[in-house]
Design an enzyme around this catalytic site. Structure first.
Site, PDB file in Angstrom:
ATOM      1  N   ARG A 113       0.826  -1.204   0.000  1.00  0.00           N
ATOM      2  CA  ARG A 113       0.000   0.000   0.000  1.00  0.00           C
ATOM      3  C   ARG A 113       0.863   1.258   0.000  1.00  0.00           C
ATOM      4  NH1 ARG A 113      -5.748   0.294   2.849  1.00  0.00           N
ATOM      5  NH2 ARG A 113      -6.639   1.351   1.048  1.00  0.00           N
ATOM      6  N   HIS A 128     -10.870   0.122   0.060  1.00  0.00           N
ATOM      7  CA  HIS A 128     -11.327   0.621   1.350  1.00  0.00           C
ATOM      8  C   HIS A 128     -10.077   0.929   2.177  1.00  0.00           C
ATOM      9  CE1 HIS A 128     -13.173   0.479   5.365  1.00  0.00           C
ATOM     10  NE2 HIS A 128     -14.320   0.718   4.747  1.00  0.00           N
ATOM     11  N   TYR A 129     -10.201   1.741   3.206  1.00  0.00           N
ATOM     12  CA  TYR A 129      -9.024   2.069   4.014  1.00  0.00           C
ATOM     13  C   TYR A 129      -8.557   0.911   4.889  1.00  0.00           C
ATOM     14  CZ  TYR A 129     -12.196   2.807   7.978  1.00  0.00           C
ATOM     15  OH  TYR A 129     -13.131   2.638   8.967  1.00  0.00           O
ATOM     16  N   ARG A 130      -9.376  -0.116   5.059  1.00  0.00           N
ATOM     17  CA  ARG A 130      -8.993  -1.238   5.914  1.00  0.00           C
ATOM     18  C   ARG A 130      -8.089  -2.221   5.187  1.00  0.00           C
ATOM     19  NH1 ARG A 130     -14.731  -1.633   8.790  1.00  0.00           N
ATOM     20  NH2 ARG A 130     -14.233  -0.220  10.502  1.00  0.00           N
TER      21      ARG A 130
END
Length: 181
Positions: A113, A128-130
């Site tokens: 990431r 998604h941020y997760r």
């Protein structure tokens, strides 16, 4: 085809090193699974062209590993830019998962990431941020149930698609051996 906001996007990158400020992405692959970890589709496996000046920044481990796997030769022969790799990957993902719904999934996925954020922000923004980071489960298992780790081994080819397949298989293993699901 099964387009769903419950599908999971698995990604793996191979890079010229570990520092996103200094190194580049040289290969990427994606797989989409359903929420039960069944593989629905494999995305494009892309060797991304990088100039010799970028390949020269690889340390001994990267040079040896990526040369032995044939990746360095594929990168040199590739005509695909980072932007083209993003476009190809997003075209695939949009068939399976709506934007912003899937956590980013993989092994030590925080590192991938970081590279996406630096070099491919359009692709990074699709997730998604997760996170679903298989290496977190591995580290907890190593501390809490170390005997379980003897039952699973990886080949570690350091090719993006192979690494994703291994990550999915590893999470399937932990699901049964640790979570008993």
């Amino acid at each position: 085809m099964s387009f769903s906001d419950q599908n999971l996007i698995w990604i793996d990158l191979e890079m010229t090193g570990l520092d996103p400020e200094m190194h580049k992405i040289i290969e990427m692959a994606t797989i989409v699974t359903d929420s039960e970890l069944n593989i629905l589709a494999e995305g494009p496996v892309i060797a991304i062209h990088q100039p010799e000046s970028e390949l020269a920044k690889m340390d001994e481990w990267c040079t040896t590993t990526h040369t032995a796997s044939g990746l360095v030769a594929r990168v040199r022969q590739s005509q695909v830019s980072e932007e083209e790799a993003i476009d190809q990957t997003l075209a695939f993902l949009k068939q399976w998962v709506p934007e912003g719904k899937s956590p980013i999934c993989g092994n030590s996925i925080g590192q991938d990431r970081r590279f996406l954020y630096k070099h491919m922000p359009r692709l990074e923004a699709y997730f998604h941020y997760r996170y679903i980071d298989v290496s977190t489960i591995k580290e907890l298992t190593r501390r809490w149930q170390p005997e379980v780790l003897k039952e699973f081994s990886k080949t570690g080819s350091h090719l993006a698609l192979d690494d994703i397949r291994e990550s999915i298989a590893e999470l399937q293993f932990y699901r049964k051996a640790v979570f008993k699901i």
